[in-house]
Design an enzyme around this catalytic site. Structure first.
Site, PDB file in Angstrom:
ATOM      1  CG  PHE A 206      -1.645   1.411   1.431  1.00  0.00           C
ATOM      2  CD1 PHE A 206      -2.868   1.631   0.925  1.00  0.00           C
ATOM      3  CD2 PHE A 206      -1.092   2.206   2.263  1.00  0.00           C
ATOM      4  CE1 PHE A 206      -3.589   2.894   0.991  1.00  0.00           C
ATOM      5  CE2 PHE A 206      -1.688   3.350   2.647  1.00  0.00           C
ATOM      6  CZ  PHE A 206      -2.950   3.637   1.800  1.00  0.00           C
ATOM      7  CG  ASP A 207       3.957   1.633   3.076  1.00  0.00           C
ATOM      8  OD1 ASP A 207       3.820   0.572   2.302  1.00  0.00           O
ATOM      9  OD2 ASP A 207       4.518   1.664   3.987  1.00  0.00           O
TER      10      ASP A 207
END
Length: 424
Positions: A206-207
């Site tokens: 995600f990041d």
């Protein structure tokens, strides 16, 4: 090329220092957890004490429980009831990215951050992490364990995996940030509101996806060297996480390659960049940057052209080889200049720009073909090196005209129109 001085619909506003609002925390620190009943209490109390002592603005700590099956939900609820400024939320599905998306999407704090529950990162880096976001200097901030001044204690296996992963990001997605995996990041809320809908991953990638898209959109990422001590009891499954990361890199790389992501909606308004406000007498705004980009693209496309010409020349005549090589390199040149030199993103007008680029290609073809015809009239059997020298000279002449046509006709500077109008 969108250069409107006022942001279009959904565009980011110009950066500005944050003004605290009474009753609203300036910072919301999210701690995503899964089965962390042992470490959660000490972590939250230590973080709360540190923020109370060092952070000059109101803050909140949010515990995001990722479908824990042990006593983590009870511990989180107890902390929320006992410690001021702490709250907890429960998610019925696992995934660090899902937890961050959920909490960040509903938080009213102007600065959103997260850190791992093991507090591997020294908390003294927290204020330097969020300060550039509060001041309006940057859009996102990350802790990095790979800076020269970072002090890191971890095993050789984790060190190798981390460096190999970041090297792969640099080579495959052209990422310039140094550490994608450090669980210590922050983002301004208005950036998160535009960026989160574009991020698909709900897990560990995600990041990384968030950072890649932000960087490609031209947002500013601030890096803070951190002191970091590895947690030997981490529950991260390295092999499975690596496989998921590789799939995520392939998906994001493909989407960027075909222009499937509307990154133009993340662009700051024209004038936010101080280079846009620097006017030199007699020099059009942005000309220096465009010239540098055009020269870099031109050099690469010329090398591509010469390679293609040499490959085609072995089986066909010089005129046919020249036309085929110039056509293929012209398509690549227009696409690269569209994105890199003139800053046009997305698919809007892409077909029109390629059509106009082919007209410019026709002019270049006329110049180079005419040069070859003149060479053929002067000598019956010119050497290959002579042909290349003539073509390079003709291409240099065509390059000047190509830049002028690109700037004035294919990718003109559009003022007084909204981003929406520019994308019609």
């Amino acid at each position: 090329m969108p250069t409107d001085t006022s942001p279009g619909p959904g565009a980011l506003p110009a950066r500005a220092p944050l003004a605290p609002v009474p009753g609203v925390p300036v910072l919301d620190v999210v701690i995503p957890v899964f089965n962390e009943e042992k470490d959660l209490g000490p972590c939250v109390r230590r973080l709360h004490e540190h923020l109370t002592r060092t952070f000059p603005y109101p803050f909140r700590i949010t515990i995001a429980d990722n479908a824990s099956t042990d006593r983590t939900p009870e511990v989180a609820a107890g902390l929320a009831a006992a410690v001021e400024g702490v709250r907890s939320t429960r998610l019925e599905e696992k995934g660090r990215g899902r937890a961050l998306r959920t909490v960040w999407s509903h938080s009213e704090a102007p600065v959103l951050a997260y850190m791992d529950v093991d507090l591997s990162t020294d908390l003294n880096a927290l204020l330097p992490l969020v300060a550039p976001l509060i001041s309006g200097h940057s859009d996102l901030a990350i802790g990095t364990r790979l800076a020269r001044s970072s002090r890191v204690v971890r095993g050789a296996k984790r060190e190798f995996v981390s460096r190999a992963y970041n090297l792969l990001l640099r080579s495959s997605l052209s990422a310039r940030f140094s550490d994608a995996q450090c669980g210590f990041k922050a983002i301004r809320r208005e950036v998160a509101e535009r960026l989160l809908p574009l991020v698909e991953d709900t897990g560990w990638f995600f990041d990384t996806e968030l950072l890649v898209l932000a960087e490609r959109a031209g947002l500013r990422i601030h890096e803070v060297p951190v002191d970091w001590v590895d947690d030997p009891d981490t529950t991260v499954h390295i092999a499975r996480t690596a496989a998921e990361d590789l799939r995520g890199m392939w998906r994001v790389g493909r989407a960027l390659a075909i222009g499937a992501l509307p990154l133009d909606r993340l662009a700051r308004p024209f004038g936010d960049d101080p280079r846009d406000r620097t006017a030199l007498p007699g020099v059009p705004r942005g000309l220096a940057r465009q010239l540098l980009g055009f020269c870099a693209v031109g050099l690469l496309s010329t090398l591509l052209y010469l390679l293609l010409y040499s490959a085609f020349r072995s089986s066909v005549g010089p005129q046919t080889a020249n036309a085929a090589a110039l056509l293929l390199s012209a398509v690549a040149n227009t696409a690269a200049n569209r994105r890199l030199t003139f800053g046009v993103r997305g698919r809007a007008r892409a077909v029109r720009h390629q059509a106009q680029g082919l007209v410019v290609f026709g002019i270049g073809l006329a110049l180079t073909s005419g040069s070859l015809a003149a060479l053929g009239a002067a000598t019956t059997e010119p050497s290959h090196s002579t042909e290349l020298a003539v073509l390079i000279t003709a291409n240099l002449a065509a390059t000047v005209l190509r830049f002028l046509l690109f700037r004035a006709w294919v990718f003109p500077e559009r003022r007084g129109t909204s981003a929406k109008d520019d994308n019609r």
